[in-house]
Design a protein around this motif. Structure first.
Motif, short mmCIF file in Angstrom:
data_model
loop_
_atom_site.label_atom_id
_atom_site.label_comp_id
_atom_site.label_asym_id
_atom_site.label_seq_id
_atom_site.Cartn_x
_atom_site.Cartn_y
_atom_site.Cartn_z
N MET A 31 7.42 -11.15 22.42
CA MET A 31 7.81 -12.57 22.46
C MET A 31 8.45 -12.97 21.14
SD MET A 31 7.31 -13.79 25.36
CE MET A 31 7.37 -15.55 25.05
N THR A 89 3.29 -12.22 19.94
CA THR A 89 2.63 -11.66 21.12
C THR A 89 3.53 -10.58 21.71
OG1 THR A 89 1.44 -13.69 21.64
CG2 THR A 89 1.86 -12.16 23.47
N ARG A 113 0.28 -9.11 18.37
CA ARG A 113 -0.86 -9.51 19.21
C ARG A 113 -0.64 -8.88 20.59
NH1 ARG A 113 0.44 -15.62 18.14
NH2 ARG A 113 -1.10 -16.13 19.71
N LEU A 134 4.03 -17.08 33.15
CA LEU A 134 3.79 -17.54 31.77
C LEU A 134 5.10 -17.65 31.00
CD1 LEU A 134 1.78 -18.11 29.49
CD2 LEU A 134 1.33 -15.66 29.33
N ILE A 137 7.13 -20.85 29.20
CA ILE A 137 7.31 -21.03 27.75
C ILE A 137 8.66 -20.54 27.24
CG2 ILE A 137 4.84 -20.98 27.28
CD1 ILE A 137 5.05 -18.12 26.41
N ILE A 167 18.19 -23.31 21.16
CA ILE A 167 18.20 -22.14 22.06
C ILE A 167 19.33 -22.20 23.09
CG2 ILE A 167 15.76 -21.58 21.79
CD1 ILE A 167 15.15 -23.01 24.39
N ARG A 215 1.17 -30.30 21.45
CA ARG A 215 2.15 -29.67 20.54
C ARG A 215 1.54 -29.43 19.16
NH1 ARG A 215 4.42 -27.23 17.79
NH2 ARG A 215 6.62 -26.75 17.49
N LEU A 228 -0.69 -26.39 19.06
CA LEU A 228 0.08 -25.15 19.00
C LEU A 228 0.36 -24.76 17.54
CD1 LEU A 228 1.51 -23.16 20.89
CD2 LEU A 228 3.47 -24.70 20.95
N ALA A 245 4.27 -27.58 30.90
CA ALA A 245 3.89 -26.19 30.59
C ALA A 245 2.37 -26.08 30.41
CB ALA A 245 4.63 -25.71 29.33
N LEU A 267 -0.10 -23.85 32.80
CA LEU A 267 -0.82 -22.72 32.19
C LEU A 267 -2.29 -23.03 31.95
CD1 LEU A 267 1.90 -21.69 29.58
CD2 LEU A 267 1.44 -20.65 31.82
N ASP A 327 -4.52 -20.14 32.51
CA ASP A 327 -4.08 -18.86 31.95
C ASP A 327 -4.71 -18.67 30.57
OD1 ASP A 327 -1.25 -16.91 32.26
OD2 ASP A 327 -2.42 -16.94 30.41
N PRO A 328 -5.46 -17.56 30.39
CA PRO A 328 -6.15 -17.38 29.11
C PRO A 328 -5.19 -17.19 27.93
CG PRO A 328 -6.37 -15.43 30.51
CD PRO A 328 -5.76 -16.49 31.35
N VAL A 329 -3.99 -16.73 28.19
CA VAL A 329 -3.02 -16.56 27.10
C VAL A 329 -2.36 -17.90 26.80
CG1 VAL A 329 -0.95 -15.36 26.32
CG2 VAL A 329 -2.58 -14.18 27.82
N GLY A 330 -1.76 -18.47 27.81
CA GLY A 330 -1.23 -19.82 27.71
C GLY A 330 -0.16 -20.01 26.65
N LEU A 331 -0.09 -21.24 26.16
CA LEU A 331 0.97 -21.62 25.23
C LEU A 331 0.95 -20.82 23.94
CD1 LEU A 331 1.14 -25.53 25.39
CD2 LEU A 331 2.68 -23.86 26.41
N SER A 332 -0.20 -20.20 23.63
CA SER A 332 -0.31 -19.51 22.34
C SER A 332 0.69 -18.37 22.21
CB SER A 332 -1.72 -18.99 22.12
OG SER A 332 -1.96 -17.91 23.01
N ALA A 333 1.23 -17.88 23.34
CA ALA A 333 2.20 -16.79 23.27
C ALA A 333 3.62 -17.29 22.99
CB ALA A 333 2.21 -16.00 24.58
N ALA A 334 3.79 -18.59 22.94
CA ALA A 334 5.14 -19.13 22.77
C ALA A 334 5.77 -18.67 21.47
CB ALA A 334 5.09 -20.66 22.81
N ALA A 335 7.04 -18.32 21.54
CA ALA A 335 7.78 -17.88 20.37
C ALA A 335 8.51 -19.07 19.76
CB ALA A 335 8.75 -16.78 20.76
N GLY A 369 11.45 -20.24 19.99
CA GLY A 369 12.31 -21.04 20.85
C GLY A 369 11.57 -22.23 21.44
N PHE A 370 10.38 -21.97 22.00
CA PHE A 370 9.58 -23.04 22.57
C PHE A 370 9.18 -24.04 21.48
CE2 PHE A 370 5.68 -25.08 24.03
CZ PHE A 370 6.01 -25.42 25.34
N LYS A 371 8.84 -23.50 20.33
CA LYS A 371 8.37 -24.39 19.26
C LYS A 371 9.48 -25.31 18.76
CE LYS A 371 4.76 -21.23 18.00
NZ LYS A 371 4.54 -19.99 17.26
#
Lengths: 289, 289
Positions: A121, A141, A167, A179, A183, A222, A278, A281, B198, B202, B205-213, B215-217
């Motif tokens: 990711m 990730t 990760r 997912l 995102i 993006i 947000r 995050l 989002a 999610l 989902d145990p992963v969820g937003l924490s995987a965001a790279a 771009g999402f941020k």
């Protein structure tokens, strides 16, 4: 001595090559890319050791990493099922959607060739080998979708990327695609649509987009991503993206109605909820989670 | 000696105070803010010279700058129409929408008090006086909507902000509100809706937003903006924002249909157009336009 073949030496592929080159393992890195300048640049920099073509060099590799657009990965997986490979080779990919990729790997797996789906990711609106860097993936990730690989193969692949402190997260293909649609894929559609719609709305305004402040710029950064890559991603995860866009539009209509009817409580609640999520995050990030 | 009264000493108001303090003019800066800590901080820093309340100190000011939320600005304009002011005073504001503000200034203008609408296109997801800085507005667009001010009053106001090298742009209130809706108000709604949708999608989902790279941020950074301020903005420009959201949703449905039907040409064209427009924006910026 491990031999790694990376096909597709753009931002992601060339960055993975850079990370692997600083791993502890002694390795030979074979690189396949249709672009002559890209290949020569990476040879000159010592990032790849030899330029090859995938199908010609596939039988020399202990690990084959497919790092082109998803449409190319799918084609290559089918081609690889028809060439001789080392018996213990691990084939893996970095494609942004996984259901179609895992399906395309079936022929290969039926031949007892180990395949593992993967997706780091990380990315950028920049593209190409020159934009690649060894820190692109740091702390990111990296999704793994189990195919037919052995635990030992997973571990040796992970060891090659150890310096990036990834990760590692194992998910099913379906979970991955939902997912990542949430995102990454859907946000790309929204950002591009915002740019196109705003430009259309302001086409007769002499001031126009040039007055945009930092908020608009960061929200739409993006939208400058590679159109060919993102078209391939859309096609490879079309149903999930389309379904999620329906939900997104439904939610947007709710807040639109609240704005139109001047429902201050509902509007404030909407912004409060977004702010809390947000900020969480960023908070999780700063704790290195 | 010019006396300036700024009401609302958050990010924008306190940053304007900082810029004015380094202008060539000798000036006394009176500050009005309901928050005791904010006022004390700005006094301690020498950014304001005296803490006042707007209505008590209004008759001492040569320039009155209203820098609170739009809803507060509208209320204050009506209050100011009922107090004694210096005959040559200029009243101006920094509100993010202008049609309602210009209408609210009518009583003041009927009393021959000069009013000029204003809006600096700068901001941040951060808020408050501590986040303010004298370079916040550097090279930004500063919209002016002509009210009843004289040319001399416009020039003396601009001189106070000379060090920020602003791009002064005169527009009508209606043009302003459509433009700013496109490049700021609607993007805020979209970013907040993306975060909320989002997170909702999610939630299991145990992963969820924490995987965001990244771009999402970057796309959702503005979703962390101040909910109270953005609620006031939505209410003050509700019809324009709602109409533009309809266009945005219509366009989104078109690209959604193209994704669902796997129309590669249309999808690629959509992303190509967005990339070209977005890159032009950075290009214009780097040329300091």
């Amino acid at each position: 001595m491990t031999t790694i073949l990376i096909s597709g030496l753009g931002l992601i592929g060339s960055s993975m090559a850079r990370v692997m080159k600083q791993s502890a393992a002694e390795l030979t890195l074979l690189g396949d890319d249709p672009n002559d300048d890209t290949a020569q640049f990476l040879l000159d920099q010592g990032i790849i050791d030899e330029r090859v073509t995938l199908l010609d060099a596939a039988n020399r590799a202990d690990i084959i990493l497919l790092a082109g657009p998803v449409s190319v990965i799918i084609k290559q997986l089918k081609q690889l099922a028809n060439v001789l490979l080392k018996p213990n080779v691990l084939v893996t990919d970095v494609g942004s959607s996984k259901t179609q990729v895992m399906a395309a790997a079936k022929d290969l797996e039926n031949r007892q060739i180990a395949f593992m789906g993967g997706h780091p990711m990380a990315g950028s609106h920049q593209t190409g080998a020159h934009a690649g860097r060894k820190h692109l993936f740091d702390h990111a990730t990296y999704f793994l979708v189990n195919g037919t690989q052995t635990t030992a193969q997973t571990k040796s692949f992970q060891a090659l990327l150890a310096t990036a402190d990834l990760r590692w997260t194992t998910v099913s293909a379906a979970e991955h695609d939902a997912l990542v649609s949430s995102i990454s894929h859907v946000p790309h559609v929204l950002a591009a649509n915002l740019v196109n719609t705003a430009a259309q709305q302001l086409r007769h305004d002499p001031v126009g987009l040039s007055a945009a402040a930092g908020g608009f710029k960061s929200t739409t950064r993006i939208a400058a991503s590679d159109p060919r890559m993102w078209t391939a991603i859309m096609l490879s995860n079309a149903d999930v993206i389309s379904d999620q866009l329906t939900t997104y539009i439904d939610q947007l209509k709710l807040i639109q109605a609240a704005i139109k009817s001047r429902d201050a409580d509902q509007i404030r609640h909407f912004f409060e909820r977004a702010k809390a999520i947000r900020e969480q995050l960023d908070h999780d990030d700063s704790r290195g989670k």
